[in-house]
Design a protein around this motif. Structure first.
Motif, short mmCIF file in Angstrom:
data_model
loop_
_atom_site.label_atom_id
_atom_site.label_comp_id
_atom_site.label_asym_id
_atom_site.label_seq_id
_atom_site.Cartn_x
_atom_site.Cartn_y
_atom_site.Cartn_z
N ALA A 1 -8.70 -1.70 5.91
CA ALA A 1 -7.69 -1.24 6.41
C ALA A 1 -6.50 -2.14 6.84
O ALA A 1 -5.34 -1.92 6.59
CB ALA A 1 -8.03 -0.31 7.53
N GLU A 2 -6.92 -3.21 7.13
CA GLU A 2 -5.94 -4.08 7.56
C GLU A 2 -5.11 -4.77 6.38
O GLU A 2 -4.07 -4.98 6.41
CB GLU A 2 -6.83 -5.44 8.34
CG GLU A 2 -5.77 -6.48 8.75
CD GLU A 2 -6.39 -7.59 9.75
OE1 GLU A 2 -5.74 -8.61 9.95
OE2 GLU A 2 -7.75 -7.53 9.95
N LYS A 3 -6.06 -4.97 5.67
CA LYS A 3 -5.45 -5.46 3.96
C LYS A 3 -4.66 -4.41 3.44
O LYS A 3 -3.15 -4.68 3.11
CB LYS A 3 -6.49 -5.95 3.08
CG LYS A 3 -7.20 -7.34 3.45
CD LYS A 3 -6.23 -8.30 2.82
CE LYS A 3 -6.88 -9.71 3.02
NZ LYS A 3 -6.21 -10.71 2.62
N ILE A 4 -4.80 -3.38 3.34
CA ILE A 4 -4.06 -2.33 2.72
C ILE A 4 -2.80 -2.09 3.17
O ILE A 4 -1.72 -1.53 2.93
CB ILE A 4 -4.90 -1.01 2.46
CG1 ILE A 4 -6.08 -1.26 1.94
CG2 ILE A 4 -4.05 0.14 1.91
CD1 ILE A 4 -5.87 -1.93 0.38
N ALA A 5 -2.99 -1.98 4.77
CA ALA A 5 -1.77 -1.82 5.68
C ALA A 5 -0.50 -2.83 5.51
O ALA A 5 0.51 -2.74 5.67
CB ALA A 5 -2.19 -1.79 6.96
N GLN A 6 -0.78 -3.98 4.73
CA GLN A 6 0.20 -5.01 4.32
C GLN A 6 0.96 -4.93 3.43
O GLN A 6 1.79 -5.41 3.13
CB GLN A 6 -0.79 -6.30 4.44
CG GLN A 6 -1.27 -6.68 5.61
CD GLN A 6 -2.24 -8.03 5.30
OE1 GLN A 6 -2.26 -8.60 4.25
NE2 GLN A 6 -3.41 -8.28 6.45
N LYS A 7 0.73 -4.00 2.54
CA LYS A 7 1.65 -3.76 1.23
C LYS A 7 1.97 -2.12 1.12
O LYS A 7 1.41 -1.33 1.57
CB LYS A 7 0.97 -4.36 -0.01
CG LYS A 7 1.00 -5.80 0.02
CD LYS A 7 0.21 -6.19 -1.14
CE LYS A 7 -0.10 -7.61 -1.04
NZ LYS A 7 0.95 -8.65 -1.03
N THR A 8 3.06 -1.90 0.41
CA THR A 8 3.38 -0.44 0.09
C THR A 8 2.43 -0.04 -0.96
O THR A 8 1.66 -0.67 -1.94
CB THR A 8 4.95 -0.45 -0.59
OG1 THR A 8 4.84 -1.17 -1.60
CG2 THR A 8 5.85 -1.03 0.48
N LEU A 9 2.41 1.49 -1.18
CA LEU A 9 1.60 1.93 -2.47
C LEU A 9 2.03 1.43 -3.51
O LEU A 9 1.27 1.06 -4.48
CB LEU A 9 1.72 3.51 -2.20
CG LEU A 9 0.89 4.24 -3.10
CD1 LEU A 9 -0.55 4.16 -2.66
CD2 LEU A 9 1.71 5.78 -3.05
#
Length: 352
Positions: free
Chosen positions: A288-296
């Motif tokens: 969750a922390e990693k995915i929240a760092q970039k746009t879709l």
């Protein structure tokens, strides 16, 4: 080329979604479908917005490939008309509560006297037998009573109202088509028709599949976010920096290894393979922390050539433009009845 069901004729008394979806599937595969419409009874699918032209978009879609006749089934002339028609038809589909067609004088026992090979499919919420046979219900009720809703959703917020009608379509429509076609095969061997009794609650209960097997044979009741596939593992959705969502289904070791290497979390590979709840929750937090760092869009670029079971959560309009669905011709253009072409969902069954 004629569809594989082009030899079948269907008399359709259904309204709303389950029956019309089933008969649309039959029509898409070549069956001749005649929809019997009551002149004094409003089909909600016909009047529920949005509209495109004269009719609601859902009604135009569900009516695809069908002819229509208006009959007031409370009138003797209409009953006589049905009795005459049914002698030339293979299949009847109806969606009234149990006993309604009998009271109208066109129930199964009457119609099969006129056509012994008739396949009669009744789609109801709870089936033709049992204490709930006459009870009203909708998709959300069938999912609730069947146990499906009990293990869907988040532990702290409960079951979600789904965006698709699972019991209606996967339960009622699809099982009706399977039952009808099984009855067609039996008739080819025996010459005899069948009564196909489809309960949307039964079908939803049967679709518990893995969770149901674990409960009934293994004594393990599945709870929300408590199993591998319902949020109890890292198999889940993750929010991106622009408020969109990414699906991660990298369960197999080769896929989870590729996922974690790509994200720079290689040290957590053992967590991905672990059945320990704490390990899974720690991995979910890291993802969750990693995915929240970039746009879709950025994540789409990163995983575009990575075979890791990672895909974006798309809207319907985005899905319609996805190259895979476009290559499969899953959006078609159909005359809505006035010469204007309407974009509709395509037929997913292919005959090559």
């Amino acid at each position: 080329m004629a569809g594989p069901l082009s030899s079948l004729k269907v008399l359709d008394f259904s309204t709303l979604l389950p029956g019309p979806y089933a008969t649309m599937m039959l029509a898409d595969m070549g069956a001749e479908v005649l929809r019997v419409e009551a002149p004094d009874r409003v089909d909600l699918a016909k009047v529920m917005p949005p509209f495109d032209g004269k009719f609601a978009t859902s009604f135009s879609y569900l009516s695809r490939g069908k002819q229509t006749i208006q009959l007031n089934l409370k009138e003797p002339d209409a009953v006589a008309c049905v009795k005459e028609l049914v002698q030339d038809y293979d299949i009847v589909v109806e969606q009234f509560r149990p006993g309604v067609m009998d009271r109208l004088g066109i129930g199964y026992e009457v119609l099969r006297e006129l056509n012994p090979g008739l396949i009669y499919c009744a789609i109801t919420g709870y089936g033709q037998t049992g204490p709930y046979r006459d009870r009203a219900g909708h998709d959300i009720n069938y999912l609730a009573l069947s146990g499906v809703a009990s293990h869907c959703g988040r532990a702290d917020s409960g079951p979600p109202p789904l965006g698709i009608q699972v019991a209606d379509v996967a339960g009622g429509s699809h099982h009706a088509v399977m039952g009808i076609l099984a009855a067609v095969i039996r008739r080819q061997k025996t010459g005899q028709g069948s009564f196909v009794d489809i309960s949307m609650t039964d079908a939803a209960f049967a679709m518990n599949a893995m969770a149901g097997a674990a409960c009934l044979a293994g004594g393990q009741e599945q709870v929300r976010e408590g199993a591998l596939l319902n949020g109890g593992s890292f198999y889940d959705y993750y929010q991106t920096s622009d408020g969109r969502w990414l699906s991660i289904g990298s369960l197999e070791p080769q896929f989870s290894a590729r996922l974690l290497d790509t994200l720079g979390l290689s040290e957590m590979k053992n967590f991905a393979l672990s059945q320990n709840a704490e390990h899974q929750q720690a991995l979910k937090a890291a993802l969750a922390e990693k995915i929240a760092q970039k746009t879709l869009s950025q994540w789409q670029d990163i995983f575009r050539d990575q075979d890791a079971c990672v895909e974006p959560v798309l809207s319907i309009s985005e899905a319609a433009e996805h190259p895979q669905l476009k290559a499969r011709n899953m959006v078609v253009e159909v005359d809505r009845g006035d010469g204007t072409l309407q974009r509709q969902l395509g037929q997913p069954i292919r005959f090559l």
